[in-house]
Design an enzyme around this catalytic site. Structure first.
Site, PDB file in Angstrom:
ATOM      1  N   ASN A  11      16.554  55.433-111.158  1.00  0.00           N
ATOM      2  CA  ASN A  11      15.164  56.366-111.730  1.00  0.00           C
ATOM      3  C   ASN A  11      14.260  55.169-111.728  1.00  0.00           C
ATOM      4  O   ASN A  11      13.108  55.785-112.348  1.00  0.00           O
ATOM      5  CB  ASN A  11      16.249  56.128-113.160  1.00  0.00           C
ATOM      6  N   ARG A  12      14.678  53.987-111.898  1.00  0.00           N
ATOM      7  CA  ARG A  12      12.889  52.977-111.226  1.00  0.00           C
ATOM      8  C   ARG A  12      13.468  52.363-110.156  1.00  0.00           C
ATOM      9  O   ARG A  12      14.286  51.945-110.046  1.00  0.00           O
ATOM     10  CB  ARG A  12      13.221  52.121-112.911  1.00  0.00           C
ATOM     11  N   ILE A  14      13.688  49.272-107.187  1.00  0.00           N
ATOM     12  CA  ILE A  14      13.842  49.666-105.753  1.00  0.00           C
ATOM     13  C   ILE A  14      14.110  50.593-105.290  1.00  0.00           C
ATOM     14  O   ILE A  14      14.148  51.511-104.296  1.00  0.00           O
ATOM     15  CB  ILE A  14      14.486  48.492-105.650  1.00  0.00           C
ATOM     16  N   ARG A  34      20.872  55.620-116.919  1.00  0.00           N
ATOM     17  CA  ARG A  34      21.982  55.492-117.644  1.00  0.00           C
ATOM     18  C   ARG A  34      21.389  56.239-119.557  1.00  0.00           C
ATOM     19  O   ARG A  34      20.953  55.493-120.444  1.00  0.00           O
ATOM     20  CB  ARG A  34      22.483  54.204-118.722  1.00  0.00           C
ATOM     21  N   ASP A  48      26.727  55.624-115.855  1.00  0.00           N
ATOM     22  CA  ASP A  48      26.837  53.854-116.238  1.00  0.00           C
ATOM     23  C   ASP A  48      27.770  53.248-115.319  1.00  0.00           C
ATOM     24  O   ASP A  48      29.440  54.010-115.442  1.00  0.00           O
ATOM     25  CB  ASP A  48      27.544  53.796-117.829  1.00  0.00           C
ATOM     26  N   TYR A 140      25.249  36.161-110.719  1.00  0.00           N
ATOM     27  CA  TYR A 140      25.208  37.149-109.812  1.00  0.00           C
ATOM     28  C   TYR A 140      24.968  36.627-108.720  1.00  0.00           C
ATOM     29  O   TYR A 140      25.471  37.867-107.467  1.00  0.00           O
ATOM     30  CB  TYR A 140      23.269  36.989-109.574  1.00  0.00           C
TER      31      TYR A 140
HETATM   32  P1  NDP Z   1      15.316  46.845-111.837  1.00  0.00           P
HETATM   33  O1  NDP Z   1      16.134  45.890-113.331  1.00  0.00           O
HETATM   34  O2  NDP Z   1      14.517  47.029-111.883  1.00  0.00           O
HETATM   35  O3  NDP Z   1      16.858  48.289-112.150  1.00  0.00           O
HETATM   36  C1  NDP Z   1      18.037  48.071-112.566  1.00  0.00           C
HETATM   37  C2  NDP Z   1      18.675  50.011-111.943  1.00  0.00           C
HETATM   38  O4  NDP Z   1      20.063  49.186-112.313  1.00  0.00           O
HETATM   39  C3  NDP Z   1      18.053  50.345-112.664  1.00  0.00           C
HETATM   40  O5  NDP Z   1      17.958  51.648-112.658  1.00  0.00           O
HETATM   41  C4  NDP Z   1      19.088  50.473-114.411  1.00  0.00           C
HETATM   42  O6  NDP Z   1      19.303  51.569-114.654  1.00  0.00           O
HETATM   43  C5  NDP Z   1      20.377  49.769-113.047  1.00  0.00           C
HETATM   44  N1  NDP Z   1      21.881  49.656-113.296  1.00  0.00           N
HETATM   45  C6  NDP Z   1      22.068  48.305-114.117  1.00  0.00           C
HETATM   46  N2  NDP Z   1      23.275  48.881-114.947  1.00  0.00           N
HETATM   47  C7  NDP Z   1      23.513  49.933-114.597  1.00  0.00           C
HETATM   48  C8  NDP Z   1      25.046  50.614-114.592  1.00  0.00           C
HETATM   49  N3  NDP Z   1      25.550  49.472-115.793  1.00  0.00           N
HETATM   50  N4  NDP Z   1      25.067  51.371-114.628  1.00  0.00           N
HETATM   51  C9  NDP Z   1      24.133  52.298-113.966  1.00  0.00           C
HETATM   52  N5  NDP Z   1      22.812  51.699-113.415  1.00  0.00           N
HETATM   53  C10 NDP Z   1      22.967  50.221-114.121  1.00  0.00           C
HETATM   54  O7  NDP Z   1      16.216  46.293-109.915  1.00  0.00           O
HETATM   55  P2  NDP Z   1      15.432  45.840-109.757  1.00  0.00           P
HETATM   56  O8  NDP Z   1      15.011  47.391-109.183  1.00  0.00           O
HETATM   57  O9  NDP Z   1      14.577  44.529-108.956  1.00  0.00           O
HETATM   58  O10 NDP Z   1      17.115  46.857-108.913  1.00  0.00           O
HETATM   59  C11 NDP Z   1      17.544  46.564-107.889  1.00  0.00           C
HETATM   60  C12 NDP Z   1      19.430  46.525-106.824  1.00  0.00           C
HETATM   61  O11 NDP Z   1      18.149  45.690-106.365  1.00  0.00           O
HETATM   62  C13 NDP Z   1      19.758  45.086-107.966  1.00  0.00           C
HETATM   63  O12 NDP Z   1      21.274  45.749-107.871  1.00  0.00           O
HETATM   64  C14 NDP Z   1      19.298  44.494-107.388  1.00  0.00           C
HETATM   65  O13 NDP Z   1      19.726  43.272-107.993  1.00  0.00           O
HETATM   66  C15 NDP Z   1      18.324  44.529-105.896  1.00  0.00           C
HETATM   67  N6  NDP Z   1      17.709  43.361-105.789  1.00  0.00           N
HETATM   68  C16 NDP Z   1      16.125  42.858-106.640  1.00  0.00           C
HETATM   69  C17 NDP Z   1      15.799  41.974-106.007  1.00  0.00           C
HETATM   70  C18 NDP Z   1      14.209  42.289-106.500  1.00  0.00           C
HETATM   71  O14 NDP Z   1      12.908  41.229-106.471  1.00  0.00           O
HETATM   72  N7  NDP Z   1      14.031  42.612-107.897  1.00  0.00           N
HETATM   73  C19 NDP Z   1      15.580  41.519-104.966  1.00  0.00           C
HETATM   74  C20 NDP Z   1      16.920  41.565-104.594  1.00  0.00           C
HETATM   75  C21 NDP Z   1      17.723  42.273-105.003  1.00  0.00           C
HETATM   76  P3  NDP Z   1      18.525  51.947-116.281  1.00  0.00           P
HETATM   77  O15 NDP Z   1      16.945  52.245-115.734  1.00  0.00           O
HETATM   78  O16 NDP Z   1      19.095  52.864-116.842  1.00  0.00           O
HETATM   79  O17 NDP Z   1      18.494  50.299-116.673  1.00  0.00           O
END
Ligand code: NDP
Length: 234
Positions: A11-12, A14, A34, A48, A140
């Site tokens: 939804n947002r 990456i 979520r 979730d 992490y």
């Molecule tokens: P964001 O914080 O922008 O988004 C996180 C996403 O994960 C949201 O869609 C969120 O949903 C979802 N999420 C978190 N917890 C849950 C859960 N319990 N159940 C379902 N969905 C969940 O993160 P990024 O886009 O930055 O990161 C995406 C991935 O890339 C992650 O795994 C992160 O660890 C990894 N990553 C990111 C980096 C970066 O620089 N940004 C670097 C390296 C890796 P909701 O909108 O409902 O909160």
């Protein structure tokens, strides 16, 4: 041929960039959220990933609407940084439960249908932190390193059935997660990255869609860094 793709946390950030790239290619794309809903053009399902029953229900909904999931991108993830001595066991297990066990729940549910179809692609979104560690990121880093072992074990178990499992390890990408970094830390990161900048989420999406395609059929158990060279020399 269009595929059914499920991107967790699509939804947002990456995940959204990945989902949009698949949609641009003409695939049928579902994203989990979520409660925020899904952006236009994407099929949204509330889930979730820390809840096994919710994961099962989400897959069942996607299967009914778009067909069995052929490409799973386990992207949803959280951080909860603090130094080891201050990290509570709850902080450790909560991050593991989302980033690692959540990905396990989804991969397990997806692989049953992939086995039946004798084709599937599982892509885990890890992090350079999972490969090289990060101060204040014991939880992490452990969760993200675990995804590598999981992808490689899936490769050994399911590789002969045309199912691949790979890991994409982004460096620092412009998203809400990195927007939350203090300015000094952000400058430090940019200074350390040979590319001299943070990446766009679309640059991660390009690696993911390639891994999901037929041309990557012989790539499995691999870790593909998308980090502007940050991990070199480790
Ligand atoms: P964001 O914080 O922008 O988004 C996180 C996403 O994960 C949201 O869609 C969120 O949903 C979802 N999420 C978190 N917890 C849950 C859960 N319990 N159940 C379902 N969905 C969940 O993160 P990024 O886009 O930055 O990161 C995406 C991935 O890339 C992650 O795994 C992160 O660890 C990894 N990553 C990111 C980096 C970066 O620089 N940004 C670097 C390296 C890796 P909701 O909108 O409902 O909160």
């Amino acid at each position: 041929m269009p595929r059914t793709v499920l991107v967790t946390g699509g939804n947002r950030g990456i995940g959204l960039a990945i989902a949009q790239e698949f949609a641009k290619q003409g695939d049928r794309v579902a994203v989990t959220h979520r409660g925020s809903g899904a952006p236009d053009g994407l099929f949204g399902v509330q889930c979730d990933i820390t809840d096994s029953a919710a994961v099962d229900a989400a897959f069942t909904t996607v299967e009914a609407e778009l067909g069995p999931v052929e490409v799973l991108v386990a992207n949803a993830g959280i951080t909860d940084d603090t130094l080891l001595l201050r990290m509570s066991e709850e902080q450790f297990t909560r991050v593991l439960d989302t980033n690692l066990t959540g990905a396990f729940r989804c991969a397990k549910r997806a692989s049953a249908k992939m086995l039946r179809a004798k084709w599937g692609r599982i892509i885990f979104i890890s992090s350079v932190v999972g490969l090289y560690g990060g101060p204040g990121q014991v939880n992490y880093a452990a969760s993200k390193a675990g995804l590598v072992g999981m992808a490689r074990s899936i490769t050994r178990e399911l590789g002969s059935r045309n199912i691949t499992a790979n890991v994409v390890a982004p460096g620092f990408i412009e998203t809400d997660m990195t927007d939350a970094l203090p300015e000094a830390r952000r400058a430090e990161i940019i200074n350390a990255v040979p590319a001299g900048r943070l990446a766009q989420a679309s640059e991660v999406a390009a690696a993911v869609t390639w891994l999901a395609g037929d041309s990557a059929a012989y790539v499995s158990g691999a870790v593909i860094p998308v980090d502007g060279g940050l991990g070199m020399g480790h």
